[in-house]
Write a protein that holds these residues in place. Structure first.
Motif, PDB file in Angstrom:
ATOM      1  N   ARG A   1     -17.199 -17.101  -5.561  1.00 13.48           N
ATOM      2  CA  ARG A   1     -16.019 -17.830  -5.087  1.00 13.48           C
ATOM      3  C   ARG A   1     -15.713 -19.066  -5.928  1.00 13.48           C
ATOM      4  NH1 ARG A   1     -16.445 -20.458  -1.089  1.00 13.48           N
ATOM      5  NH2 ARG A   1     -18.684 -20.421  -0.640  1.00 13.48           N
ATOM      6  N   LYS A   2     -16.711 -19.582  -6.611  1.00  8.81           N
ATOM      7  CA  LYS A   2     -16.521 -20.848  -7.324  1.00  8.81           C
ATOM      8  C   LYS A   2     -17.258 -20.797  -8.649  1.00  8.81           C
ATOM      9  CE  LYS A   2     -17.147 -25.839  -6.468  1.00  8.81           C
ATOM     10  NZ  LYS A   2     -17.648 -26.813  -5.449  1.00  8.81           N
ATOM     11  N   LEU A   3     -16.558 -21.120  -9.737  1.00  3.58           N
ATOM     12  CA  LEU A   3     -17.144 -21.121 -11.068  1.00  3.58           C
ATOM     13  C   LEU A   3     -16.761 -22.414 -11.774  1.00  3.58           C
ATOM     14  CD1 LEU A   3     -18.609 -19.851 -13.484  1.00  3.58           C
ATOM     15  CD2 LEU A   3     -16.460 -18.698 -14.080  1.00  3.58           C
ATOM     16  N   LYS A   4     -17.785 -23.179 -12.192  1.00  4.02           N
ATOM     17  CA  LYS A   4     -17.560 -24.417 -12.923  1.00  4.02           C
ATOM     18  C   LYS A   4     -18.300 -24.357 -14.254  1.00  4.02           C
ATOM     19  CE  LYS A   4     -16.662 -27.693  -9.169  1.00  4.02           C
ATOM     20  NZ  LYS A   4     -17.036 -29.012  -8.578  1.00  4.02           N
ATOM     21  N   SER A   5     -17.567 -24.631 -15.325  1.00  2.91           N
ATOM     22  CA  SER A   5     -18.152 -24.670 -16.664  1.00  2.91           C
ATOM     23  C   SER A   5     -17.787 -26.021 -17.273  1.00  2.91           C
ATOM     24  CB  SER A   5     -17.621 -23.525 -17.524  1.00  2.91           C
ATOM     25  OG  SER A   5     -17.932 -22.275 -16.940  1.00  2.91           O
ATOM     26  N   HIS A   6     -18.755 -26.927 -17.343  1.00  4.37           N
ATOM     27  CA  HIS A   6     -18.504 -28.289 -17.800  1.00  4.37           C
ATOM     28  C   HIS A   6     -19.411 -28.641 -18.970  1.00  4.37           C
ATOM     29  CE1 HIS A   6     -16.729 -29.801 -13.694  1.00  4.37           C
ATOM     30  NE2 HIS A   6     -16.175 -28.691 -14.128  1.00  4.37           N
ATOM     31  N   GLU A   7     -18.828 -29.314 -19.970  1.00  4.62           N
ATOM     32  CA  GLU A   7     -19.587 -29.784 -21.123  1.00  4.62           C
ATOM     33  C   GLU A   7     -20.310 -28.634 -21.819  1.00  4.62           C
ATOM     34  OE1 GLU A   7     -19.278 -32.818 -22.125  1.00  4.62           O
ATOM     35  OE2 GLU A   7     -18.428 -33.816 -20.370  1.00  4.62           O
ATOM     36  N   LEU A   8     -19.526 -27.663 -22.255  1.00  3.51           N
ATOM     37  CA  LEU A   8     -20.064 -26.533 -23.029  1.00  3.51           C
ATOM     38  C   LEU A   8     -19.352 -26.542 -24.384  1.00  3.51           C
ATOM     39  CD1 LEU A   8     -19.986 -23.771 -20.243  1.00  3.51           C
ATOM     40  CD2 LEU A   8     -21.775 -25.462 -20.704  1.00  3.51           C
TER      41      LEU A   8
END
Length: 820
Positions: free
Chosen positions: A664-671
């Motif tokens: 339900r939730k996908l977070k991709s940060h600082e990649l």
């Protein structure tokens, strides 16, 4: 005051803040100043007199027309607080009360003529009391048969007659009490020893029930833990309205009338803070006392069979038993020094010293004789908010710590061989004795907000320990924590490269439930160590956070980039070329660059591959991971709902997670090393990200391509989309993105920004548009004008809240654009 602030600003996580009373005063004032509000203060007690002047001065800052509505059972309070003549509330009329009763008694129109006839007869006996109607209706709705209802109608409790509303409610509560099974009656009566307005933590109370032996297992319900059974019992008391939820999760209160009824039911085995200690029954087993009432001849009492002992108070002069662990004091617990609430307070160190000495002698006498004690709770020994204005606040807190330390240093714990529940939380204690480790029956140990430099070497000898309430710094001090094999909570485990603290300590800890964070994974020596953690066998874990120390890979140019990024957020221009230079592959500390310029996989993937989570995992967070890709187990998380990947500077590809049906939730940060989000990420499913509702991409600096889903269905349920600081992204697959998006946030856009306006008109459910470039928004308005022959279509978006941002020189300006 804290409760008012939270109720006015529900998103304010006040429990997480370390604020003193002056800060609360200022925050509340700034929040309501110039605003018109309606504030309801429900069921106000006489304690309001001490703080009302301060509260009223803050509330007076509101705009004209603001109203404060006060409800109270005391006419004196109404007269003291009110600016108009008090209004007396009469009981409900019969027809209204019947509607309330019927609403709570029947599901989905399951009522019958016969049951309604009996229900109306019961309603006639309730004297217009809504609380009674709700509680009795709830107790009946699981037994929709006429015989049961008639038996309740004929209960002897209805014969109790009086003109007093309290007697009427007592009769109704008596009927509800008789509907409870024996085990719930015992648990309810136990709640009577807590002070008025006490905030019950669900986990806290059920662990107390278990420690006292109230909860038993049977084989009829399959393999279940004591906590699961007790949790069901607690929920049943809540469903029957004996306990009522607050706006804090898993925190509950008991209505004054219910508490008074429970006290009336107690035998000589239960004695709460309302009881005079001088009249202490000889057969008392469960006791809570005000510290100021401890100066009695305890030698005259038979306390050998005492099972529970809870101490309340701050070793002060207060005689009130109604202000401990109220909503206000619960919150004040974490605020540190508290400002003065009223005048007339004095500094009396000598009296505090005398009180401390007397209390130490008394508690020593009690504990040495109470050899059957199962529960000792010292977590509420602190100042109540009314008495918190003493100038020597820190000194009084030192007295509390000294009192708790007296218990640990004077060899009292070894006598308590049956002890199952021991709570030193918030006491200020700074050391634990070795004798604590001899309590082989101890199930619960509370050390919240206690600071230690070291712990006894044999802490892992507490083989029966099921719950350890302490912060991560304290837990990290435990040598060989793996010996606590029955432990059910371990919110964070910090890996160290030394015996007794390696990741292998997790091997036999199979009962861990809920959330688990494993940090400093860079200290795992090899795959064999990682495998021995046995994460896949810990079926109770629902949220797993795998964390590497990101400070090491963020040194050098990466740290410089972080500074530049902060300047950008404040409005200073930042060139994409600078960002690209900072993230050249050869600059990555510890990476291996081959002749073709590609980084070879980091050995970290071998470690991560040996840490597969349990199959029922619902949330996965990975931060600081130094590998280039993820192992195959990530795409096999069948029940996963949330995935968060952050600060993985070497990660080059995302795993094929588009096929995860429950995500339900996908977070991709600082990649910063990812260039493509291609079809491999989508997996083989015909519907890509079937259940995904929230998607966030932040600071993916090399990201250029976002592949189209081609002929497959793409994000059918997406509601929130955030793309931030993705400067190189050229194209967004707008035509395949879902049209159910409600919140869209775009900033730091790449070259795709010019095509956004043509996509927005498809988002008929959009309610929030944030951080949007002005020229894009202007093009969107022009598009709507020509597309729809005017701006009337904006009425379809009447709930929009725009935040439009543009650059003007080196400053960032924002304008809120609200609908009329």
């Amino acid at each position: 005051m804290t409760r008012i602030l939270v109720s006015l600003h529900t998103k304010h996580k006040i429990l997480d803040l370390g604020l003193d009373l002056n800060s609360l005063h200022n925050q509340l004032q700034s929040f309501i100043e110039g605003k018109r509000f309606l504030l309801v203060l429900d069921d106000v007690s006489d304690n309001i007199r001490a703080v009302w002047a301060d509260v009223r001065s803050v509330l007076s800052r509101g705009a004209p027309g603001s109203i404060v509505l006060v409800t109270t059972q005391l006419y004196g309070v109404a007269s003291f607080m009110g600016t108009t003549t008090p209004i007396f509330l009469n009981p409900l009329q019969y027809d209204d009360l019947w509607k309330l009763f019927k609403h709570h008694a029947f599901f989905d129109n399951q009522s019958t003529e016969a049951l309604e006839y009996v229900g109306r007869k019961i309603t006639e006996k309730l004297h217009g009391l809504p609380l009674a109607a709700i509680m009795i209706a709830v107790s009946l709705r699981n037994y929709l048969d006429e015989v049961h209802w008639n038996r309740l109608l004929e209960s002897w409790w209805w014969t109790v007659s009086s003109n007093s509303l309290r007697i009427h409610i007592a009769a109704s509560l008596g009927v509800c009490y008789c509907e409870l099974p024996a085990h719930l009656r015992q648990c309810l009566v136990y709640c009577s020893i807590f002070p008025r307005n006490y905030i019950f933590g669900k986990c806290e109370l059920i662990q107390m029930w278990i420690a006292n032996g109230f909860v038993k297992l049977n084989n009829t319900g399959g393999p279940r833990s004591l906590e699961e059974v007790a949790s069901e019992w607690f929920d049943e008391l809540v469903n029957r309205c004996f306990l009522q939820p607050t706006f804090w999760e898993l925190r509950y209160v008991m209505h004054d009338l219910v508490r008074d009824f429970a006290i009336a039911l107690t035998s000589d085995e239960y004695c709460g803070v309302d009881c005079e200690v001088v009249d202490l029954p000889q057969s008392v087993r469960h006791l809570s006392i005000d510290m100021d009432n401890m100066n009695v001849p305890w030698a005259d009492y038979n306390i050998k069979n005492l099972r529970s002992l809870m101490l309340f108070g701050g070793l002060g002069d207060s005689k009130s038993s109604e202000c401990y662990t109220t909503v206000g004091s619960l919150l004040e617990r974490s605020y540190g020094t508290v400002g003065c609430l009223s005048e007339g307070c004095s500094d009396d160190n000598d009296h505090a010293d005398i009180t401390l000495k007397r209390s130490c002698v008394t508690i020593g006498s009690i504990l040495r004789r109470s050899t059957s004690l199962r529960l000792l709770n010292l977590s509420n020994m602190r100042l109540d908010p009314v008495m918190a204005c003493f100038d020597n606040h820190l000194l009084v807190e030192d007295h509390v710590a000294a009192f708790a330390s007296f218990i640990t240093r004077h060899h009292m714990l070894p006598h308590l061989t049956h002890l199952r529940y021991l709570d030193f939380s918030y006491s200020g204690i700074t050391e634990l004795p070795d004798s604590l480790c001899t309590l082989c029956n101890l199930q619960v140990l509370g050390l919240r907000s206690c600071r230690f430099t070291q712990l006894p070497r044999s802490m892992n000898s507490l083989i029966s320990l099921r719950h350890l309430h302490a912060d991560a710094d304290t837990i990290a001090l435990i040598y060989g924590i793996g010996g606590l094999t029955k432990l059910q909570e371990l919110h964070e485990f910090r890996v160290k490269a030394e015996d007794g603290h390696r990741i292998t300590e997790l091997r036999d800890m199979l009962y861990i439930e809920g959330s688990l964070c494993i940090s400093d994974l860079q200290r795992v020596a090899n795959q064999a160590e990682a495998t021995q953690a046995n994460l896949s066998r810990k079926e109770g874990i629902t949220c797993l956070h795998l964390k590497w120390d990101r400070d090491q890979p963020l040194r050098g140019k990466y740290n410089h980039f972080g500074k530049e990024l902060n300047h950008y957020d404040k409005g200073d221009p930042l060139h994409v070329s600078l960002l690209q230079k900072n993230y050249a592959p050869s600059d990555i500390p510890g990476s291996i660059v081959n002749s073709s310029g590609l980084s070879t996989p980091d050995p970290a993937i071998n470690i991560l591959e040996c840490l597969p989570p349990p199959r029922n995992l619902q949330q996965l967070k990975i931060s600081g991971y130094p590998g280039c890709s993820f192992p195959d187990w990530v795409e096999c998380l069948r029940y996963i709902q949330v995935i968060e990947i952050s600060h993985c500077i070497k990660l080059q590809v995302l795993p094929p997670i588009g096929q995860l049906e429950h995500l339900r939730k996908l977070k991709s940060h600082e990649l910063p090393s990812i260039k493509d989000v291609d079809s491999d990420v989508y997996g083989t499913s015909n519907v890509v990200f079937r259940a995904l509702e929230e998607l966030s991409f932040v600071s993916m600096l090399k990201w250029e391509n976002w592949a189209d889903a081609e002929n497959r269905e793409f994000f059918p349920n997406l509601q929130k989309l955030q793309i931030k600081r993705c400067y190189n992204l050229r194209v967004l697959p707008f035509m395949t993105l879902g049209v159910a998006i409600k919140e869209l946030s775009l900033s730091g856009c790449g070259s795709y920004s010019g095509t956004v306006s043509s996509y927005l008109h498809r988002l008929t459910c959009l309610t929030h548009l944030k951080h949007f470039a002005l020229y894009v928004f202007t093009r969107f308005i022009i598009y709507l004008f020509f597309k729809n022959n005017g701006l009337s279509k904006l009425s379809h978006y009447k709930s929009w809240s725009f935040l439009v941002a543009t650059y003007s020189g080196s400053s960032l300006r924002t304008w809120p654009l609200c609908h009329p």
